[in-house]
Design a protein around this motif. Structure first.
Motif, PDB file in Angstrom:
ATOM      1  N   VAL A   1      34.329  28.020  45.127  1.00  0.00           N
ATOM      2  CA  VAL A   1      35.179  29.194  44.973  1.00  0.00           C
ATOM      3  C   VAL A   1      36.566  28.723  44.546  1.00  0.00           C
ATOM      4  CG1 VAL A   1      36.197  31.218  46.066  1.00  0.00           C
ATOM      5  CG2 VAL A   1      33.909  30.457  46.748  1.00  0.00           C
ATOM      6  N   ASP A   2      37.089  29.326  43.489  1.00  0.00           N
ATOM      7  CA  ASP A   2      38.435  29.019  43.004  1.00  0.00           C
ATOM      8  C   ASP A   2      39.235  30.314  42.955  1.00  0.00           C
ATOM      9  OD1 ASP A   2      38.031  26.141  42.278  1.00  0.00           O
ATOM     10  OD2 ASP A   2      36.548  27.024  40.930  1.00  0.00           O
ATOM     11  N   VAL A   3      40.325  30.370  43.740  1.00  0.00           N
ATOM     12  CA  VAL A   3      41.176  31.553  43.813  1.00  0.00           C
ATOM     13  C   VAL A   3      42.579  31.180  43.328  1.00  0.00           C
ATOM     14  CG1 VAL A   3      42.102  33.390  45.273  1.00  0.00           C
ATOM     15  CG2 VAL A   3      39.874  32.356  45.821  1.00  0.00           C
ATOM     16  N   ASN A   4      43.074  31.932  42.352  1.00  0.00           N
ATOM     17  CA  ASN A   4      44.438  31.752  41.851  1.00  0.00           C
ATOM     18  C   ASN A   4      45.232  33.029  42.107  1.00  0.00           C
ATOM     19  OD1 ASN A   4      44.458  29.070  40.148  1.00  0.00           O
ATOM     20  ND2 ASN A   4      42.548  30.122  39.632  1.00  0.00           N
ATOM     21  N   THR A   5      46.426  32.874  42.679  1.00  0.00           N
ATOM     22  CA  THR A   5      47.287  34.032  42.911  1.00  0.00           C
ATOM     23  C   THR A   5      48.668  33.772  42.323  1.00  0.00           C
ATOM     24  OG1 THR A   5      48.004  33.205  45.080  1.00  0.00           O
ATOM     25  CG2 THR A   5      46.102  34.689  45.023  1.00  0.00           C
ATOM     26  N   ARG A   6      49.348  34.856  42.004  1.00  0.00           N
ATOM     27  CA  ARG A   6      50.716  34.760  41.502  1.00  0.00           C
ATOM     28  C   ARG A   6      51.558  35.846  42.166  1.00  0.00           C
ATOM     29  NH1 ARG A   6      48.520  38.148  37.615  1.00  0.00           N
ATOM     30  NH2 ARG A   6      49.853  39.958  37.193  1.00  0.00           N
ATOM     31  N   ASN A   7      52.827  35.535  42.378  1.00  0.00           N
ATOM     32  CA  ASN A   7      53.788  36.484  42.928  1.00  0.00           C
ATOM     33  C   ASN A   7      55.087  36.327  42.145  1.00  0.00           C
ATOM     34  OD1 ASN A   7      52.487  37.379  45.774  1.00  0.00           O
ATOM     35  ND2 ASN A   7      52.092  35.203  45.422  1.00  0.00           N
ATOM     36  N   SER A   8      55.485  37.379  41.439  1.00  0.00           N
ATOM     37  CA  SER A   8      56.757  37.397  40.721  1.00  0.00           C
ATOM     38  C   SER A   8      57.635  38.454  41.379  1.00  0.00           C
ATOM     39  CB  SER A   8      56.551  37.718  39.241  1.00  0.00           C
ATOM     40  OG  SER A   8      55.798  36.698  38.608  1.00  0.00           O
ATOM     41  N   LEU A   9      58.664  38.011  42.089  1.00  0.00           N
ATOM     42  CA  LEU A   9      59.494  38.903  42.900  1.00  0.00           C
ATOM     43  C   LEU A   9      60.869  39.056  42.260  1.00  0.00           C
ATOM     44  CD1 LEU A   9      57.878  36.749  45.104  1.00  0.00           C
ATOM     45  CD2 LEU A   9      58.532  38.659  46.559  1.00  0.00           C
TER      46      LEU A   9
ATOM     47  N   SER B   1      62.787  43.124  47.293  1.00  0.00           N
ATOM     48  CA  SER B   1      62.201  42.758  46.004  1.00  0.00           C
ATOM     49  C   SER B   1      60.987  43.619  45.689  1.00  0.00           C
ATOM     50  CB  SER B   1      61.759  41.281  46.005  1.00  0.00           C
ATOM     51  OG  SER B   1      62.832  40.421  46.255  1.00  0.00           O
ATOM     52  N   TYR B   2      60.698  43.689  44.399  1.00  0.00           N
ATOM     53  CA  TYR B   2      59.417  44.235  43.925  1.00  0.00           C
ATOM     54  C   TYR B   2      58.544  43.046  43.532  1.00  0.00           C
ATOM     55  CZ  TYR B   2      55.907  46.572  41.082  1.00  0.00           C
ATOM     56  OH  TYR B   2      54.722  47.015  40.561  1.00  0.00           O
ATOM     57  N   ASN B   3      57.361  42.958  44.120  1.00  0.00           N
ATOM     58  CA  ASN B   3      56.455  41.845  43.868  1.00  0.00           C
ATOM     59  C   ASN B   3      55.339  42.275  42.922  1.00  0.00           C
ATOM     60  OD1 ASN B   3      54.958  39.517  43.899  1.00  0.00           O
ATOM     61  ND2 ASN B   3      54.169  39.785  45.972  1.00  0.00           N
ATOM     62  N   ASP B   4      55.342  41.712  41.715  1.00  0.00           N
ATOM     63  CA  ASP B   4      54.248  41.904  40.763  1.00  0.00           C
ATOM     64  C   ASP B   4      53.189  40.861  41.093  1.00  0.00           C
ATOM     65  OD1 ASP B   4      52.608  42.492  38.660  1.00  0.00           O
ATOM     66  OD2 ASP B   4      53.867  41.531  37.142  1.00  0.00           O
ATOM     67  N   ALA B   5      52.223  41.237  41.959  1.00  0.00           N
ATOM     68  CA  ALA B   5      51.248  40.292  42.510  1.00  0.00           C
ATOM     69  C   ALA B   5      49.903  40.423  41.806  1.00  0.00           C
ATOM     70  CB  ALA B   5      51.076  40.532  44.004  1.00  0.00           C
ATOM     71  N   GLY B   6      49.139  39.343  41.796  1.00  0.00           N
ATOM     72  CA  GLY B   6      47.815  39.358  41.192  1.00  0.00           C
ATOM     73  C   GLY B   6      46.967  38.197  41.684  1.00  0.00           C
ATOM     74  N   GLN B   7      45.638  38.344  41.534  1.00  0.00           N
ATOM     75  CA  GLN B   7      44.708  37.273  41.891  1.00  0.00           C
ATOM     76  C   GLN B   7      43.562  37.216  40.900  1.00  0.00           C
ATOM     77  OE1 GLN B   7      41.389  37.062  43.087  1.00  0.00           O
ATOM     78  NE2 GLN B   7      40.811  39.219  43.339  1.00  0.00           N
ATOM     79  N   GLN B   8      43.009  36.003  40.724  1.00  0.00           N
ATOM     80  CA  GLN B   8      41.837  35.769  39.880  1.00  0.00           C
ATOM     81  C   GLN B   8      40.902  34.842  40.633  1.00  0.00           C
ATOM     82  OE1 GLN B   8      41.434  37.238  36.815  1.00  0.00           O
ATOM     83  NE2 GLN B   8      39.351  36.421  36.655  1.00  0.00           N
ATOM     84  N   THR B   9      39.636  35.247  40.774  1.00  0.00           N
ATOM     85  CA  THR B   9      38.670  34.483  41.565  1.00  0.00           C
ATOM     86  C   THR B   9      37.430  34.174  40.748  1.00  0.00           C
ATOM     87  OG1 THR B   9      39.415  35.500  43.637  1.00  0.00           O
ATOM     88  CG2 THR B   9      37.232  34.507  43.644  1.00  0.00           C
ATOM     89  N   GLU B  10      36.918  32.931  40.892  1.00  0.00           N
ATOM     90  CA  GLU B  10      35.636  32.521  40.314  1.00  0.00           C
ATOM     91  C   GLU B  10      34.748  31.945  41.420  1.00  0.00           C
ATOM     92  OE1 GLU B  10      36.103  29.797  37.113  1.00  0.00           O
ATOM     93  OE2 GLU B  10      36.848  31.317  35.706  1.00  0.00           O
ATOM     94  N   TYR B  11      33.465  32.385  41.425  1.00  0.00           N
ATOM     95  CA  TYR B  11      32.491  31.888  42.399  1.00  0.00           C
ATOM     96  C   TYR B  11      31.294  31.321  41.648  1.00  0.00           C
ATOM     97  CZ  TYR B  11      28.721  31.942  45.854  1.00  0.00           C
ATOM     98  OH  TYR B  11      27.662  31.601  46.652  1.00  0.00           O
ATOM     99  N   THR B  12      30.965  30.053  41.954  1.00  0.00           N
ATOM    100  CA  THR B  12      29.856  29.370  41.294  1.00  0.00           C
ATOM    101  C   THR B  12      28.881  28.847  42.338  1.00  0.00           C
ATOM    102  OG1 THR B  12      31.294  28.670  39.476  1.00  0.00           O
ATOM    103  CG2 THR B  12      29.203  27.506  39.716  1.00  0.00           C
ATOM    104  N   VAL B  13      27.577  29.110  42.135  1.00  0.00           N
ATOM    105  CA  VAL B  13      26.542  28.625  43.033  1.00  0.00           C
ATOM    106  C   VAL B  13      25.374  28.115  42.204  1.00  0.00           C
ATOM    107  CG1 VAL B  13      25.517  30.941  43.244  1.00  0.00           C
ATOM    108  CG2 VAL B  13      25.071  29.202  45.007  1.00  0.00           C
ATOM    109  N   GLY B  14      24.729  27.042  42.668  1.00  0.00           N
ATOM    110  CA  GLY B  14      23.599  26.491  41.947  1.00  0.00           C
ATOM    111  C   GLY B  14      23.166  25.177  42.538  1.00  0.00           C
ATOM    112  N   PRO B  15      22.107  24.549  41.976  1.00  0.00           N
ATOM    113  CA  PRO B  15      21.653  23.251  42.460  1.00  0.00           C
ATOM    114  C   PRO B  15      22.739  22.197  42.280  1.00  0.00           C
ATOM    115  CG  PRO B  15      20.566  23.828  40.401  1.00  0.00           C
ATOM    116  CD  PRO B  15      21.312  25.043  40.848  1.00  0.00           C
ATOM    117  N   LEU B  16      22.672  21.133  43.101  1.00  0.00           N
ATOM    118  CA  LEU B  16      23.704  20.111  43.064  1.00  0.00           C
ATOM    119  C   LEU B  16      23.824  19.464  41.693  1.00  0.00           C
ATOM    120  CD1 LEU B  16      23.158  18.361  46.526  1.00  0.00           C
ATOM    121  CD2 LEU B  16      24.941  19.994  45.879  1.00  0.00           C
TER     122      LEU B  16
END
Length: 367
Positions: free
Chosen positions: A228-236, A264-279
């Motif tokens: 699982v890879d989660v990226n977030t950003r906060n621009s305040l 402040s006003y926070n322009d927030a966002g997130q992007q997530t990727e989930y990968t599953v499979g054999p080793l």
């Protein structure tokens, strides 16, 4: 507190002035000050008042080396061993250390009462990883008995998600800050203290990445990997107001205390990727994201000791803390609901809070 400090400094000055007048025949003018200036209490009568004189000239530039820590993250568990309650991997296991950064400030006095200041604080980055291994025999006849948050830590256990022999988390975080302020000197009685108010604009940027990895030898033929890879950003962006109290301890030494409140006003966002499979691969990847703004609150407090080496060079050292609420943090946006992760992980959580704090030391050049 500022009012108490002002009253204390005023009483000190009045007491010294009265003592000096009584023993030297000086007249006391309106407001407790001397009728003629300059005046100083004779040595030994009481503490000699040092009327405030700023260590800064018309133009000043400050450069500080800072060492800040990222703190106040919500505790979360990402792997347990043998039972659903025996946590062996959590955010608390990441050793978030003090990291170096830089602060630069440039200011100029416009009049005797107002000055304008611009500053940058940042280049701060944290990158921490924690990996846990287990080689105990499990009920599937393979090695590894660590359980996943996707199954509520084995309640019940699921092959392909649980029975892991490796679990790993990694957190990367960045913080930058910029300000443009108008500083107004406030009227104070002749004393050791000067007070000023501050109003201005502030921009803060918090970016984070959270990585979660597990490896399992089950099913025995190919094993299973989850990532699982989660990226977030906060621009305040916002406004701030505050004040400074500066005390002259002796001709070359000052103490400075500053407090700012931030909206402040926070322009927030997130992007997530989930990968599953054999080793050995390949795996199946699903992704999703979301953007949404909100209002946030924050604070900034610092204490600084200032020493004037020469008429143009001023040394400084102190401690500062910046507190921010209403953030989208990467670990908080890790989704533990597997059906949701397997389709479109697009939900955004933006109620996290952080503190960035630590010591700093530097120099101010003024002319």
């Amino acid at each position: 507190m500022p009012r108490l400090c002002t009253i204390f400094a005023l009483l000190l000055s009045v007491a010294c002035a009265a003592t000096a007048a009584a023993q030297n025949g000086l007249d006391i003018g309106p407001g407790g000050g001397p009728a003629r200036a300059p005046w100083y209490s004779p040595s030994g009568l009481c503490y000699q008042p040092l009327l405030y004189a700023s260590p800064l000239e018309t133009t000043y530039v400050t450069a500080d080396i800072i060492a800040f820590r990222r703190d106040w993250q919500t505790p979360q568990v990402f792997a347990t061993l043998d039972t659903p309650t025996n946590g062996v991997l959590s955010i608390g296991d990441l050793e978030i250390a003090y990291q170096p950064g830089l602060r630069v400030l440039a200011g100029r006095r416009l009049t005797e009462w107002f000055a304008v200041e611009g500053s940058f604080l940042g280049l701060l980055q944290w990158d921490e990883t924690r990996t846990t291994l287990d080689s105990t025999l499990n009920s599937q006849g393979t090695f590894g008995n660590m359980f996943s948050p996707f199954t509520d830590f084995g309640d019940p256990a699921v092959v392909g998600l649980d029975y892991n022999d490796l679990a790993s988390i990694r957190l990367k975080s960045q913080f930058n800050n910029a300000e443009l302020n108008l500083r107004q000197r406030l009227v104070t009685q002749p004393s050791l203290m000067q007070a000023s108010a501050l109003y201005g604009f502030r921009y803060m940027n918090v970016r984070e990445t959270f990585n979660y990895r597990t490896e399992s030898q089950s099913p025995a033929a190919a094993g299973t990997g989850n990532a699982v890879d989660v990226n977030t950003r906060n621009s305040l962006w916002g406004l701030q107001a505050g004040g400074t109290l500066e005390f002259r301890i002796e001709p070359r030494f000052w103490l400075n205390f500053e407090l700012k409140g931030i909206l402040s006003y926070n322009d927030a966002g997130q992007q997530t990727e989930y990968t599953v499979g054999p080793l050995a691969g390949p795996g199946t990847t699903t992704s999703g994201g979301n953007d949404r703004g909100r209002m946030t609150l924050g604070g900034d407090v610092s204490a600084t000791a200032i020493w004037k080496f020469t008429s143009r060079i001023v040394g400084r050292a102190g401690y500062q803390g910046i507190f921010i609420d209403g953030l989208a943090l990467a670990a908080d946006n890790f989704r533990r609901n597997l059906p949701f992760m397997s389709t479109s992980p697009s939900e955004l959580t933006r109620n996290g809070h952080l503190a960035f704090h630590g010591p700093f030391a530097g120099v101010t050049v003024t002319w």
